[in-house]
Design a protein around this motif. Sequence first.
Motif, mmCIF file in Angstrom:
data_model
loop_
_atom_site.group_PDB
_atom_site.id
_atom_site.type_symbol
_atom_site.label_atom_id
_atom_site.label_comp_id
_atom_site.label_asym_id
_atom_site.label_seq_id
_atom_site.Cartn_x
_atom_site.Cartn_y
_atom_site.Cartn_z
ATOM 1 N N PRO A 107 40.912 23.369 50.718
ATOM 2 C CA PRO A 107 39.549 24.597 51.523
ATOM 3 C C PRO A 107 38.436 24.445 52.100
ATOM 4 C CG PRO A 107 38.697 23.463 48.871
ATOM 5 C CD PRO A 107 40.093 22.798 49.525
ATOM 6 N N MET A 108 38.614 23.638 52.641
ATOM 7 C CA MET A 108 37.359 23.392 53.839
ATOM 8 C C MET A 108 38.350 23.437 54.893
ATOM 9 S SD MET A 108 34.670 20.000 53.056
ATOM 10 C CE MET A 108 36.404 18.350 52.758
ATOM 11 N N LEU A 109 39.376 23.001 54.726
ATOM 12 C CA LEU A 109 40.266 23.669 56.205
ATOM 13 C C LEU A 109 40.187 25.010 56.737
ATOM 14 C CD1 LEU A 109 42.205 23.120 58.911
ATOM 15 C CD2 LEU A 109 43.807 23.149 56.533
ATOM 16 N N TYR A 110 40.550 26.057 55.066
ATOM 17 C CA TYR A 110 40.831 27.494 55.284
ATOM 18 C C TYR A 110 38.940 27.895 55.411
ATOM 19 C CZ TYR A 110 44.844 27.007 52.423
ATOM 20 O OH TYR A 110 45.861 26.463 51.592
ATOM 21 N N ALA A 111 38.384 27.064 55.396
ATOM 22 C CA ALA A 111 36.495 27.518 55.551
ATOM 23 C C ALA A 111 36.666 27.168 56.723
ATOM 24 C CB ALA A 111 35.840 26.970 54.727
ATOM 25 N N GLY A 112 37.048 26.622 58.018
ATOM 26 C CA GLY A 112 36.530 25.768 59.260
ATOM 27 C C GLY A 112 35.333 25.044 59.643
ATOM 28 N N VAL A 113 35.552 24.134 58.674
ATOM 29 C CA VAL A 113 34.744 23.546 58.486
ATOM 30 C C VAL A 113 35.605 21.827 59.300
ATOM 31 C CG1 VAL A 113 34.184 21.249 57.073
ATOM 32 C CG2 VAL A 113 33.677 23.462 56.222
ATOM 33 N N PRO A 114 34.508 21.369 60.552
ATOM 34 C CA PRO A 114 35.125 20.294 61.375
ATOM 35 C C PRO A 114 35.695 19.337 60.551
ATOM 36 C CG PRO A 114 32.795 21.192 61.881
ATOM 37 C CD PRO A 114 33.150 21.807 60.991
ATOM 38 N N LEU A 115 37.040 18.546 61.429
ATOM 39 C CA LEU A 115 37.570 17.380 61.002
ATOM 40 C C LEU A 115 36.894 16.180 60.402
ATOM 41 C CD1 LEU A 115 40.265 16.226 59.991
ATOM 42 C CD2 LEU A 115 40.307 15.860 62.525
ATOM 43 N N ARG A 116 35.817 16.385 61.010
ATOM 44 C CA ARG A 116 34.542 15.209 60.687
ATOM 45 C C ARG A 116 33.858 15.111 59.395
ATOM 46 N NH1 ARG A 116 31.343 11.756 65.356
ATOM 47 N NH2 ARG A 116 32.969 11.738 66.097
ATOM 48 N N GLU A 117 33.211 15.726 59.694
ATOM 49 C CA GLU A 117 32.620 16.910 58.221
ATOM 50 C C GLU A 117 33.294 16.554 56.859
ATOM 51 O OE1 GLU A 117 29.746 18.356 55.863
ATOM 52 O OE2 GLU A 117 30.149 16.901 58.093
ATOM 53 N N ARG A 118 34.909 17.403 57.369
ATOM 54 C CA ARG A 118 35.651 17.703 55.929
ATOM 55 C C ARG A 118 36.620 16.538 55.612
ATOM 56 N NH1 ARG A 118 39.723 20.795 60.032
ATOM 57 N NH2 ARG A 118 40.832 18.752 59.450
ATOM 58 N N ARG A 119 36.381 15.086 56.795
ATOM 59 C CA ARG A 119 36.722 14.345 55.762
ATOM 60 C C ARG A 119 35.215 13.593 55.051
ATOM 61 N NH1 ARG A 119 40.997 11.043 57.469
ATOM 62 N NH2 ARG A 119 42.166 13.869 57.676
ATOM 63 N N LYS A 120 34.699 13.104 55.557
ATOM 64 C CA LYS A 120 32.784 12.405 55.192
ATOM 65 C C LYS A 120 33.013 13.489 53.965
ATOM 66 C CE LYS A 120 28.275 12.506 55.501
ATOM 67 N NZ LYS A 120 27.264 13.043 56.029
ATOM 68 N N ARG A 121 33.378 14.565 53.773
ATOM 69 C CA ARG A 121 33.252 15.623 52.309
ATOM 70 C C ARG A 121 34.282 15.219 51.189
ATOM 71 N NH1 ARG A 121 31.212 21.278 54.484
ATOM 72 N NH2 ARG A 121 31.568 21.566 52.599
ATOM 73 N N ALA A 122 35.433 15.316 51.639
ATOM 74 C CA ALA A 122 36.541 14.741 50.715
ATOM 75 C C ALA A 122 36.431 14.031 50.482
ATOM 76 C CB ALA A 122 37.779 15.494 51.150
ATOM 77 N N LEU A 123 35.998 12.605 50.848
ATOM 78 C CA LEU A 123 35.536 11.304 51.049
ATOM 79 C C LEU A 123 34.589 10.564 49.497
ATOM 80 C CD1 LEU A 123 36.138 9.629 54.572
ATOM 81 C CD2 LEU A 123 37.620 9.092 51.936
ATOM 82 N N SER A 124 33.780 11.656 49.825
ATOM 83 C CA SER A 124 32.532 11.646 48.942
ATOM 84 C C SER A 124 33.209 12.008 47.864
ATOM 85 C CB SER A 124 31.258 12.300 49.335
ATOM 86 O OG SER A 124 30.353 12.615 48.536
ATOM 87 N N ALA A 125 33.513 13.410 47.621
ATOM 88 C CA ALA A 125 33.999 14.017 46.376
ATOM 89 C C ALA A 125 35.109 13.206 45.620
ATOM 90 C CB ALA A 125 35.045 15.186 46.423
ATOM 91 N N ASN A 158 33.175 22.759 48.407
ATOM 92 C CA ASN A 158 32.256 23.585 49.164
ATOM 93 C C ASN A 158 31.267 23.732 48.941
ATOM 94 O OD1 ASN A 158 34.523 24.430 51.358
ATOM 95 N ND2 ASN A 158 35.568 25.476 50.972
ATOM 96 N N ASN A 159 31.157 23.272 47.838
ATOM 97 C CA ASN A 159 29.848 23.520 46.793
ATOM 98 C C ASN A 159 29.187 25.346 46.158
ATOM 99 O OD1 ASN A 159 28.873 20.348 47.910
ATOM 100 N ND2 ASN A 159 28.607 21.582 49.584
ATOM 101 N N PRO A 160 30.609 25.042 45.285
ATOM 102 C CA PRO A 160 30.657 27.052 45.223
ATOM 103 C C PRO A 160 29.794 26.608 44.307
ATOM 104 C CG PRO A 160 32.101 24.593 44.253
ATOM 105 C CD PRO A 160 31.865 23.989 44.732
ATOM 106 N N ALA A 161 29.654 27.706 44.178
ATOM 107 C CA ALA A 161 28.893 28.886 42.889
ATOM 108 C C ALA A 161 29.074 28.402 41.739
ATOM 109 C CB ALA A 161 28.110 30.214 42.895
ATOM 110 N N VAL A 162 29.851 28.510 41.078
ATOM 111 C CA VAL A 162 30.291 27.654 39.522
ATOM 112 C C VAL A 162 32.188 27.624 39.893
ATOM 113 C CG1 VAL A 162 31.662 30.245 39.970
ATOM 114 C CG2 VAL A 162 30.993 29.147 37.757
ATOM 115 N N ILE A 163 32.136 26.290 39.063
ATOM 116 C CA ILE A 163 33.804 26.454 38.943
ATOM 117 C C ILE A 163 34.335 26.546 37.504
ATOM 118 C CG2 ILE A 163 35.185 23.904 38.081
ATOM 119 C CD1 ILE A 163 32.379 22.153 39.657
ATOM 120 N N MET A 164 35.844 27.175 37.882
ATOM 121 C CA MET A 164 36.709 28.378 36.942
ATOM 122 C C MET A 164 37.651 26.803 36.589
ATOM 123 S SD MET A 164 35.930 31.457 37.454
ATOM 124 C CE MET A 164 34.340 32.661 38.424
ATOM 125 N N ALA A 165 37.554 26.349 35.405
ATOM 126 C CA ALA A 165 38.923 25.187 35.220
ATOM 127 C C ALA A 165 39.765 26.318 33.495
ATOM 128 C CB ALA A 165 38.422 24.437 34.030
#
Length: 230
Positions: A107-125, A158-165
Amino acid sequence: MIQVNDILKRYVTGDIDFTALESVTLKVEKGEFTAIMGPSGSGKSTFMNILGCLDKMDSGTYLLNGQDVSNLYDNQLAFIRNKEIGFVFQSFNLLPRISVLENVELPMLYAGVPLRERRKRALSALEKVGLSDRVKHRPNEISGGQKQRVAIARAMVNNPAVIMADEPTGNLDTKSSIEIMKIFQRLNNEGATVLMVTHEDDIAKCAKRVVRFRDGNIVDDYPVEGRTVL
């Protein structure tokens, strides 16, 4: 967070004219954990597809996080889906040829988030869902419960407004289902808005509110009494 008014959805195929949703009105506040229930053909899946900007209504209005998304074009809806909504599906929807970490980064790739930030947020999640030791594995190398945890991590990044499951425990055993609902409850306690379709009463009791559909209408809407806290 979510406000829908008088939503109508019809499907016309040849001589068949089927009303899936009939003048549905609902409000979901920020920070709620709501279970959507109902028998097959009740309209609950159509309703979730509209809320998830995967389908369009025929009439009515839909405000998501303060924005009117009722009449947006497909490319605008795609942007909203990526920015405002985190999806968790029964079938996980992971890409088999890439790693767990890369799946979460999508999702961050599609949103244009830079690689380093993508990796950091994905590892945290992935750390939040207890999968720090599985980041290099591919989906076919982990269990069903772990796949769903990857899907939840992907929904969060991507810190969404809502999670839909949509039936998030439908393909899982009892132990894995409990683990998944525990994660949803923790995310909700941290402030996430969660909207979940389920046909299982014991899973719905993990939510704070239940909305029941029948024949394209909301027939019940009530807080969960005796809620299961995991």
